[in-house]
Design an enzyme around this catalytic site. Sequence first.
Site, mmCIF file in Angstrom:
data_model
loop_
_atom_site.group_PDB
_atom_site.id
_atom_site.type_symbol
_atom_site.label_atom_id
_atom_site.label_comp_id
_atom_site.label_asym_id
_atom_site.label_seq_id
_atom_site.Cartn_x
_atom_site.Cartn_y
_atom_site.Cartn_z
ATOM 1 C CB SER A 153 -8.630 15.076 4.057
ATOM 2 O OG SER A 153 -7.531 15.956 4.053
ATOM 3 C CE1 TYR A 166 -12.518 19.433 5.301
ATOM 4 C CE2 TYR A 166 -10.213 18.762 5.437
ATOM 5 C CZ TYR A 166 -11.408 18.811 4.747
ATOM 6 O OH TYR A 166 -11.504 18.203 3.514
#
Length: 245
Positions: A153, A166
């Site tokens: 990401s 995350y």
Amino acid sequence: MLKYSSKKQFLNDKTILVTGAGDGIGKQAALTYAEYGATVILLGKTVKKLESVYDQIIAKGGNEPAIVPLDLKGATAKNYQDMANTIIDQFGCLDGLLHNASFLGHIGPFGQITEEDWHAVFQVNTHSQFLMTQALLPALKKAQNSSIIFTTSGLGLKGKAYWGPYAISKFATQGMMQVLADEYENTHIRFNCINPGPTHTALRSLAFPGENAKNLKTPEEIMDVYLYLMDSEESLDTGKTINAQ
């Protein structure tokens, strides 16, 4: 963004495992790999969703997929080892592995991260990938060429406030991919990361509930990079992070 033109049925005789195959990018990747000739192993926690993907592949004339119902939050090293043994017994080898499944966890200040949430995010996003990859290496080594794709990401490239577990788990994913790519640099096994970018998925909707999904790419629109990294004739890349957008 990568520009790549795939050849029809170039994945014939290939077996590819996709995690998180019941929804979003994982579902689309499974459908796309099947469309290009692969036999796909569908791994996910919701059997009904996996069965729906199975039915769609069969309806389009694809090879019969395999279904592996497995919740990565509770999976153990033995679960992955048993799966690896079954893959070798049934298919002989594994040509591709797409680590797509991810868990968002809670978004909030670092000081409010609970131990429970930290462990849950790392269990799915990092620990499961470690155990699964380790268990599947013998099956990947048996293939003539094999490709392992991790999902990263933008948050795994540059940390951002309030995205603690995350974001940090995606930094760990980057590190795992780079370590493996370096260890296997002179072999037929390739390790890379894909950063999908903002894509219309359920995970994205959880993270950005007020966002207009019409402004986002669909999973189908970013499939070129997923095909490219599975193409052993076109891609010699290893140790790279590629942006899908």
